[in-house]
Design an enzyme around this catalytic site. Structure first.
Site, PDB file in Angstrom:
ATOM      1  N   ASN A   1       5.763  -6.162  29.474  1.00 39.18           N
ATOM      2  CA  ASN A   1       5.512  -5.098  28.762  1.00 39.18           C
ATOM      3  C   ASN A   1       6.136  -4.944  27.343  1.00 39.18           C
ATOM      4  O   ASN A   1       5.398  -4.534  26.446  1.00 39.18           O
ATOM      5  CB  ASN A   1       6.460  -3.673  29.451  1.00 39.18           C
ATOM      6  CG  ASN A   1       6.549  -2.596  28.412  1.00 39.18           C
ATOM      7  OD1 ASN A   1       5.458  -1.554  28.190  1.00 39.18           O
ATOM      8  ND2 ASN A   1       7.907  -2.505  27.763  1.00 39.18           N
TER       9      ASN A   1
ATOM     10  N   LYS B   1      -3.927  -8.627  21.900  1.00 40.75           N
ATOM     11  CA  LYS B   1      -4.053  -8.087  23.109  1.00 40.75           C
ATOM     12  C   LYS B   1      -5.547  -8.636  23.672  1.00 40.75           C
ATOM     13  O   LYS B   1      -5.618  -8.467  25.256  1.00 40.75           O
ATOM     14  CB  LYS B   1      -4.144  -6.535  22.918  1.00 40.75           C
ATOM     15  CG  LYS B   1      -2.707  -6.001  22.542  1.00 40.75           C
ATOM     16  CD  LYS B   1      -1.663  -6.099  23.487  1.00 40.75           C
ATOM     17  CE  LYS B   1      -0.403  -5.404  23.339  1.00 40.75           C
ATOM     18  NZ  LYS B   1       0.687  -5.606  24.263  1.00 40.75           N
TER      19      LYS B   1
ATOM     20  N   TYR C   1      -2.489  -7.752  15.999  1.00 44.04           N
ATOM     21  CA  TYR C   1      -2.165  -7.049  17.276  1.00 44.04           C
ATOM     22  C   TYR C   1      -3.324  -6.850  18.030  1.00 44.04           C
ATOM     23  O   TYR C   1      -3.243  -7.215  19.275  1.00 44.04           O
ATOM     24  CB  TYR C   1      -1.769  -5.411  16.771  1.00 44.04           C
ATOM     25  CG  TYR C   1      -1.376  -4.690  18.047  1.00 44.04           C
ATOM     26  CD1 TYR C   1      -0.044  -4.980  18.807  1.00 44.04           C
ATOM     27  CD2 TYR C   1      -2.033  -3.352  18.376  1.00 44.04           C
ATOM     28  CE1 TYR C   1       0.309  -4.147  19.882  1.00 44.04           C
ATOM     29  CE2 TYR C   1      -1.459  -2.812  19.437  1.00 44.04           C
ATOM     30  CZ  TYR C   1      -0.558  -2.991  20.375  1.00 44.04           C
ATOM     31  OH  TYR C   1      -0.071  -2.084  21.419  1.00 44.04           O
TER      32      TYR C   1
HETATM   33  P1  NAD Z   1       8.108   0.335  21.753  1.00 46.90           P
HETATM   34  O1  NAD Z   1       8.295  -0.006  20.707  1.00 46.90           O
HETATM   35  O2  NAD Z   1       8.668   1.722  22.260  1.00 46.90           O
HETATM   36  O3  NAD Z   1       9.021  -0.481  22.885  1.00 46.90           O
HETATM   37  C1  NAD Z   1       8.598  -2.115  22.871  1.00 46.90           C
HETATM   38  C2  NAD Z   1       9.559  -2.477  23.981  1.00 46.90           C
HETATM   39  O4  NAD Z   1       9.481  -3.841  23.555  1.00 46.90           O
HETATM   40  C3  NAD Z   1      10.929  -2.109  23.656  1.00 46.90           C
HETATM   41  O5  NAD Z   1      11.763  -1.915  24.813  1.00 46.90           O
HETATM   42  C4  NAD Z   1      11.767  -3.169  22.817  1.00 46.90           C
HETATM   43  O6  NAD Z   1      12.955  -3.662  23.063  1.00 46.90           O
HETATM   44  C5  NAD Z   1      10.710  -4.510  23.438  1.00 46.90           C
HETATM   45  N1  NAD Z   1      10.663  -5.460  22.529  1.00 46.90           N
HETATM   46  C6  NAD Z   1      10.354  -5.579  21.206  1.00 46.90           C
HETATM   47  N2  NAD Z   1      10.484  -6.696  20.577  1.00 46.90           N
HETATM   48  C7  NAD Z   1      11.285  -7.576  21.431  1.00 46.90           C
HETATM   49  C8  NAD Z   1      11.574  -8.739  21.686  1.00 46.90           C
HETATM   50  N3  NAD Z   1      11.532  -9.693  20.410  1.00 46.90           N
HETATM   51  N4  NAD Z   1      12.092  -9.462  22.768  1.00 46.90           N
HETATM   52  C9  NAD Z   1      12.386  -8.580  23.853  1.00 46.90           C
HETATM   53  N5  NAD Z   1      11.720  -7.129  23.676  1.00 46.90           N
HETATM   54  C10 NAD Z   1      11.292  -6.876  22.521  1.00 46.90           C
HETATM   55  O7  NAD Z   1       6.934   0.250  22.617  1.00 46.90           O
HETATM   56  P2  NAD Z   1       5.949   0.910  23.942  1.00 46.90           P
HETATM   57  O8  NAD Z   1       5.018   2.113  23.019  1.00 46.90           O
HETATM   58  O9  NAD Z   1       6.713   1.369  24.783  1.00 46.90           O
HETATM   59  O10 NAD Z   1       4.958  -0.356  24.100  1.00 46.90           O
HETATM   60  C11 NAD Z   1       5.175  -1.045  25.262  1.00 46.90           C
HETATM   61  C12 NAD Z   1       3.890  -1.931  25.268  1.00 46.90           C
HETATM   62  O11 NAD Z   1       2.675  -1.201  25.559  1.00 46.90           O
HETATM   63  C13 NAD Z   1       3.592  -2.893  24.398  1.00 46.90           C
HETATM   64  O12 NAD Z   1       3.072  -4.178  24.708  1.00 46.90           O
HETATM   65  C14 NAD Z   1       2.573  -2.335  23.460  1.00 46.90           C
HETATM   66  O13 NAD Z   1       1.949  -3.124  22.615  1.00 46.90           O
HETATM   67  C15 NAD Z   1       1.562  -1.485  24.542  1.00 46.90           C
HETATM   68  N6  NAD Z   1       0.829  -0.516  24.012  1.00 46.90           N
HETATM   69  C16 NAD Z   1       1.671   0.763  23.489  1.00 46.90           C
HETATM   70  C17 NAD Z   1       0.600   1.684  23.049  1.00 46.90           C
HETATM   71  C18 NAD Z   1       1.303   2.978  22.466  1.00 46.90           C
HETATM   72  O14 NAD Z   1       0.438   3.928  22.330  1.00 46.90           O
HETATM   73  N7  NAD Z   1       2.623   3.237  22.381  1.00 46.90           N
HETATM   74  C19 NAD Z   1      -0.575   1.637  23.199  1.00 46.90           C
HETATM   75  C20 NAD Z   1      -1.176   0.596  23.680  1.00 46.90           C
HETATM   76  C21 NAD Z   1      -0.203  -0.413  24.025  1.00 46.90           C
END
Ligand code: NAD
Length: 249
Positions: free
Chosen positions: A92, A161, A157
């Site tokens: 994730n 993906k 980005y």
């Molecule tokens: P967020 O920024 O709230 O959380 C990201 C998580 O990744 C956090 O727990 C953070 O600690 C961890 N992280 C960041 N850098 C890190 C590193 N170097 N090492 C280890 N962990 C690390 O993001 P989110 O919105 O919860 O996104 C989670 C996933 O879902 C991501 O892969 C993101 O690309 C994907 N995503 C999110 C959205 C959205 O709209 N929020 C949309 C599509 C995809």
């Protein structure tokens, strides 16, 4: 019904946002759950919160550098030793960017690929070795709606993906013989810190343009991961499941 009873799960980036919601729903469904954070403090904070919400839940925190092969392998082995295996991996952790092409700094593109792609590969490889030994498992990856449509800036980005989808479909084909299923969830616009970092007028416009007329919540995505992790999805592998309210933004 506990959908993940007696299972052990590893969730990268499980300290906030979608990852924390996944950890919560996995614990509620009986999984022993390891949360991998980027820092000790944030991993411990998340654990404290989960233990407060669910006293007696089986959660543990780790903070390896996900881009370091040795640290990733050590962590997976530690989890397997502690709980007798690794049944589910949720890749994730991820970062996003919206830098225009001409403004990319040296190393910026590589940084996003290191976490969003290389770390997914390293975690999948380390977990799959354990899963193969134990006779099977499930690997789930966080993709994104941008893996279908691209986005108009921050090309790193969507590129990362698209690569996640490629890893998902290819690993599903390679690992089926080891009884390992591999799937991805492609979230739309989800209300987490990642989206809070966008300008407010942009998120309002995004929400208004979504057919279901709202942003997703982390729980919407966590429930999709739960389904794919469970035996309800025992014949699903190689899928990229869109969870985006039918958005095309
Ligand atoms: P967020 O920024 O709230 O959380 C990201 C998580 O990744 C956090 O727990 C953070 O600690 C961890 N992280 C960041 N850098 C890190 C590193 N170097 N090492 C280890 N962990 C690390 O993001 P989110 O919105 O919860 O996104 C989670 C996933 O879902 C991501 O892969 C993101 O690309 C994907 N995503 C999110 C959205 C959205 O709209 N929020 C949309 C599509 C995809």
């Amino acid at each position: 019904m506990e959908l993940l009873k007696d299972k052990t799960a590893v969730i990268t980036g499980g300290t906030r946002g979608i990852g924390l919601a996944v950890a919560r729903v996995f614990l509620q469904n009986g999984a022993k759950t390891a949360i991998l954070g980027s820092r000790k403090e944030t991993a411990e904070q998340a654990l404290e919160q989960l233990r407060r919400e669910m006293p007696g839940c089986q959660a543990q925190g780790y903070w390896p550098d996900l881009t370091c092969r040795e640290q990733v392998r050590q962590t997976m082995e530690q989890v397997a030793e502690r709980w007798g295996g690794v049944d589910i991996l949720v890749n994730n952790a991820g970062i996003s960017q919206r830098t225009p092409l001409y403004e990319y700094q040296p190393g910026e593109f590589e940084k996003i690929m290191a976490l969003n792609v290389n770390a997914v590969f390293l975690c999948a490889q380390a977990a799959a070795e354990i899963m193969r030994r134990q006779g099977g498992g499930v690997i789930l990856n966080a993709s994104s709606m941008v893996s279908l449509y691209g986005q108009p800036a921050g090309v790193g980005y969507p590129a990362s993906k698209f690569a996640v989808n490629g890893l998902t479909r290819s690993l599903a084909r390679e690992l089926g013989r080891d009884n390992i299923r591999v799937n991805a969830v492609a979230p739309g616009v989800i209300a987490t810190d990642m989206v809070a970092a966008l300008p407010q007028d942009m998120t309002e416009r995004l929400a208004a343009s979504i057919p279901l007329k709202r942003m997703g919540q982390p729980e919407d995505i966590a429930n999709a991961f739960l389904f794919l992790a469970s035996d309800l999805a025992s014949y699903i592998s190689g899928a990229v499941l869109s969870v985006d309210g039918a958005a095309m933004v």
